[in-house]
Design a protein around this motif. Structure first.
Motif, PDB file in Angstrom:
ATOM      1  N   GLY A  57      13.153 -10.724 -16.708  1.00 45.87           N
ATOM      2  CA  GLY A  57      11.997 -10.068 -17.754  1.00 45.87           C
ATOM      3  C   GLY A  57      10.507 -10.132 -17.232  1.00 45.87           C
ATOM      4  N   THR A  58      10.120 -10.619 -16.050  1.00 44.20           N
ATOM      5  CA  THR A  58       8.955 -11.003 -15.528  1.00 44.20           C
ATOM      6  C   THR A  58       8.240  -9.663 -15.245  1.00 44.20           C
ATOM      7  OG1 THR A  58       9.758 -11.694 -13.228  1.00 44.20           O
ATOM      8  CG2 THR A  58       9.555 -13.571 -14.919  1.00 44.20           C
ATOM      9  N   GLY A  59       7.148  -9.512 -14.516  1.00 48.86           N
ATOM     10  CA  GLY A  59       6.451  -8.469 -14.064  1.00 48.86           C
ATOM     11  C   GLY A  59       7.432  -7.874 -12.723  1.00 48.86           C
ATOM     12  N   GLY A  60       7.317  -6.797 -12.537  1.00 46.96           N
ATOM     13  CA  GLY A  60       7.822  -6.404 -11.204  1.00 46.96           C
ATOM     14  C   GLY A  60       7.159  -5.109 -10.653  1.00 46.96           C
ATOM     15  N   LEU A  61       7.459  -4.460  -9.440  1.00 45.98           N
ATOM     16  CA  LEU A  61       6.844  -3.427  -8.993  1.00 45.98           C
ATOM     17  C   LEU A  61       7.904  -2.094  -9.023  1.00 45.98           C
ATOM     18  CD1 LEU A  61       4.029  -2.492  -7.474  1.00 45.98           C
ATOM     19  CD2 LEU A  61       5.508  -2.726  -5.310  1.00 45.98           C
ATOM     20  N   PHE A  62       7.401  -1.228  -9.629  1.00 46.60           N
ATOM     21  CA  PHE A  62       8.142  -0.081  -9.802  1.00 46.60           C
ATOM     22  C   PHE A  62       7.714   1.134  -8.954  1.00 46.60           C
ATOM     23  CE2 PHE A  62       7.546   4.361 -11.530  1.00 46.60           C
ATOM     24  CZ  PHE A  62       9.004   4.733 -11.728  1.00 46.60           C
ATOM     25  N   VAL A  63       8.557   1.604  -8.293  1.00 51.58           N
ATOM     26  CA  VAL A  63       8.255   2.521  -6.982  1.00 51.58           C
ATOM     27  C   VAL A  63       9.005   3.796  -7.244  1.00 51.58           C
ATOM     28  CG1 VAL A  63       8.405   2.811  -4.659  1.00 51.58           C
ATOM     29  CG2 VAL A  63       7.931   0.580  -5.543  1.00 51.58           C
ATOM     30  N   LEU A  64       8.539   4.965  -7.378  1.00 49.15           N
ATOM     31  CA  LEU A  64       9.069   6.329  -7.390  1.00 49.15           C
ATOM     32  C   LEU A  64       9.915   6.597  -6.172  1.00 49.15           C
ATOM     33  CD1 LEU A  64       6.230   8.458  -9.031  1.00 49.15           C
ATOM     34  CD2 LEU A  64       8.321   7.657  -9.997  1.00 49.15           C
ATOM     35  N   ALA A  65      11.137   7.345  -6.186  1.00 47.26           N
ATOM     36  CA  ALA A  65      11.912   7.733  -5.458  1.00 47.26           C
ATOM     37  C   ALA A  65      11.163   8.551  -4.257  1.00 47.26           C
ATOM     38  CB  ALA A  65      13.053   8.829  -5.909  1.00 47.26           C
TER      39      ALA A  65
ATOM     40  N   ALA B  21       0.785  -1.290   0.112  1.00 49.97           N
ATOM     41  CA  ALA B  21      -0.058   0.172  -0.066  1.00 49.97           C
ATOM     42  C   ALA B  21       0.864   1.467   0.039  1.00 49.97           C
ATOM     43  CB  ALA B  21      -0.759  -0.091   1.134  1.00 49.97           C
ATOM     44  N   GLY B  22       0.529   2.385  -0.713  1.00 48.42           N
ATOM     45  CA  GLY B  22       1.112   3.346  -0.729  1.00 48.42           C
ATOM     46  C   GLY B  22       0.333   4.415  -1.510  1.00 48.42           C
ATOM     47  N   ASP B  23       0.818   5.702  -1.473  1.00 46.25           N
ATOM     48  CA  ASP B  23       0.315   6.904  -2.313  1.00 46.25           C
ATOM     49  C   ASP B  23       0.026   6.349  -3.784  1.00 46.25           C
ATOM     50  OD1 ASP B  23       0.796   9.163  -4.555  1.00 46.25           O
ATOM     51  OD2 ASP B  23      -0.558   9.828  -2.453  1.00 46.25           O
ATOM     52  N   ALA B  24      -1.205   6.642  -4.517  1.00 43.01           N
ATOM     53  CA  ALA B  24      -1.726   6.042  -5.607  1.00 43.01           C
ATOM     54  C   ALA B  24      -0.644   6.290  -6.767  1.00 43.01           C
ATOM     55  CB  ALA B  24      -3.152   6.572  -6.097  1.00 43.01           C
ATOM     56  N   ALA B  25       0.033   7.459  -6.807  1.00 43.22           N
ATOM     57  CA  ALA B  25       0.870   7.950  -7.764  1.00 43.22           C
ATOM     58  C   ALA B  25       2.328   7.596  -7.521  1.00 43.22           C
ATOM     59  CB  ALA B  25       0.959   9.558  -7.824  1.00 43.22           C
ATOM     60  N   SER B  26       2.498   6.637  -6.760  1.00 38.89           N
ATOM     61  CA  SER B  26       3.990   6.462  -6.427  1.00 38.89           C
ATOM     62  C   SER B  26       4.322   5.135  -6.690  1.00 38.89           C
ATOM     63  CB  SER B  26       4.030   6.409  -4.628  1.00 38.89           C
ATOM     64  OG  SER B  26       3.242   5.600  -4.097  1.00 38.89           O
ATOM     65  N   TYR B  27       3.487   4.266  -7.352  1.00 34.65           N
ATOM     66  CA  TYR B  27       4.015   2.770  -7.748  1.00 34.65           C
ATOM     67  C   TYR B  27       2.914   2.158  -8.784  1.00 34.65           C
ATOM     68  CZ  TYR B  27       0.790   0.153  -4.570  1.00 34.65           C
ATOM     69  OH  TYR B  27      -0.388  -0.222  -4.132  1.00 34.65           O
ATOM     70  N   LEU B  28       3.557   1.107  -9.497  1.00 35.42           N
ATOM     71  CA  LEU B  28       2.674   0.603 -10.353  1.00 35.42           C
ATOM     72  C   LEU B  28       3.362  -0.717 -10.804  1.00 35.42           C
ATOM     73  CD1 LEU B  28       2.754   1.673 -13.699  1.00 35.42           C
ATOM     74  CD2 LEU B  28       3.499   3.120 -12.422  1.00 35.42           C
ATOM     75  N   THR B  29       2.763  -1.734 -10.956  1.00 37.77           N
ATOM     76  CA  THR B  29       3.150  -3.136 -11.496  1.00 37.77           C
ATOM     77  C   THR B  29       3.494  -2.881 -13.174  1.00 37.77           C
ATOM     78  OG1 THR B  29       0.957  -4.121 -11.752  1.00 37.77           O
ATOM     79  CG2 THR B  29       1.857  -4.471  -9.833  1.00 37.77           C
ATOM     80  N   LEU B  30       4.627  -3.289 -13.398  1.00 33.25           N
ATOM     81  CA  LEU B  30       4.976  -3.466 -14.893  1.00 33.25           C
ATOM     82  C   LEU B  30       5.360  -4.570 -15.477  1.00 33.25           C
ATOM     83  CD1 LEU B  30       6.734   0.019 -14.845  1.00 33.25           C
ATOM     84  CD2 LEU B  30       4.419  -0.331 -15.611  1.00 33.25           C
TER      85      LEU B  30
END
Length: 185
Positions: free
Chosen positions: A68-76, A52-61
């Motif tokens: 090369g599988t899916g991962g979780l991208f998290v902003l600084a 859980a976190g701020d909606a604009a701070s992370y997403l799965t890609l």
């Protein structure tokens, strides 16, 4: 007959420990992030755990995780909290982590809050995607991840504590039965 009943009792006790296996959050379901528009809180659920976190701070890609599988991208500078979906205690065993942009440098801060409110901290240098194994990170209520650079998480390996407690209780019950049997003869 006693031997048969003992075997059946052991089998029943072991069947109660089925939930002990470690869960691995792989982030292989892009778009599975739920957003609460009232609080702007985004949650990602997988394998009995949630981020859980701020909606604009992370997403799965797709394609940014291990192999090369899916991962979780998290902003600084965007804290992200990891908990058991049911709110119980858990152990953190390991994870894959790394920089999103290999040109950057940074540090990943991992903060664990235990059930007794004591704390654990780990600081990891960010670089190429690599694995890390935790030692003694058990009885956790939550873990917070944050970094001073955009980063990727993948293959978060955790175990719910009630499951591991079931194994301990089954082992203690087995020892008690063995001792009782030994004393009788």
């Amino acid at each position: 007959m006693k031997k048969l009943l003992s075997s059946l009792a052991c089998a029943a006790a072991l069947s109660l420990t089925a939930g002990v296996q470690a869960a691995i959050v792989t982030f292989d379901s892009p778009g599975a992030v739920d957003i609460d528009n009232n609080t702007n809180l985004a949650t990602y659920h997988e394998a009995g755990f949630r981020f859980a976190g701020d909606a604009a701070s992370y997403l799965t890609l797709d394609g940014i995780g291990s192999g090369g599988t899916g991962g979780l991208f998290v902003l600084a500078n965007s804290p992200l909290t990891f908990t058991a979906a049911g709110g119980g205690l858990f152990s953190l065993l390991g994870l894959d982590y790394g920089l999103y942009d290999p040109q950057d440098t940074g540090v990943l801060n991992i903060h664990g809050l235990l059930g007794d409110n004591s704390q654990l901290n780990e600081m990891l240098a960010l670089g190429a995607l690599s694995g890390f194994s935790f030692q003694g990170w058990s009885n956790l209520r939550e873990v917070t991840f944050s970094a001073n650079a955009a980063f990727v998480l993948d293959n978060v390996n955790a175990v719910p504590e009630p499951g591991s407690m079931a194994v301990v209780l089954a082992g203690l019950a087995g020892l008690a039965l063995a001792r009782r049997r030994h004393v009788r003869y």
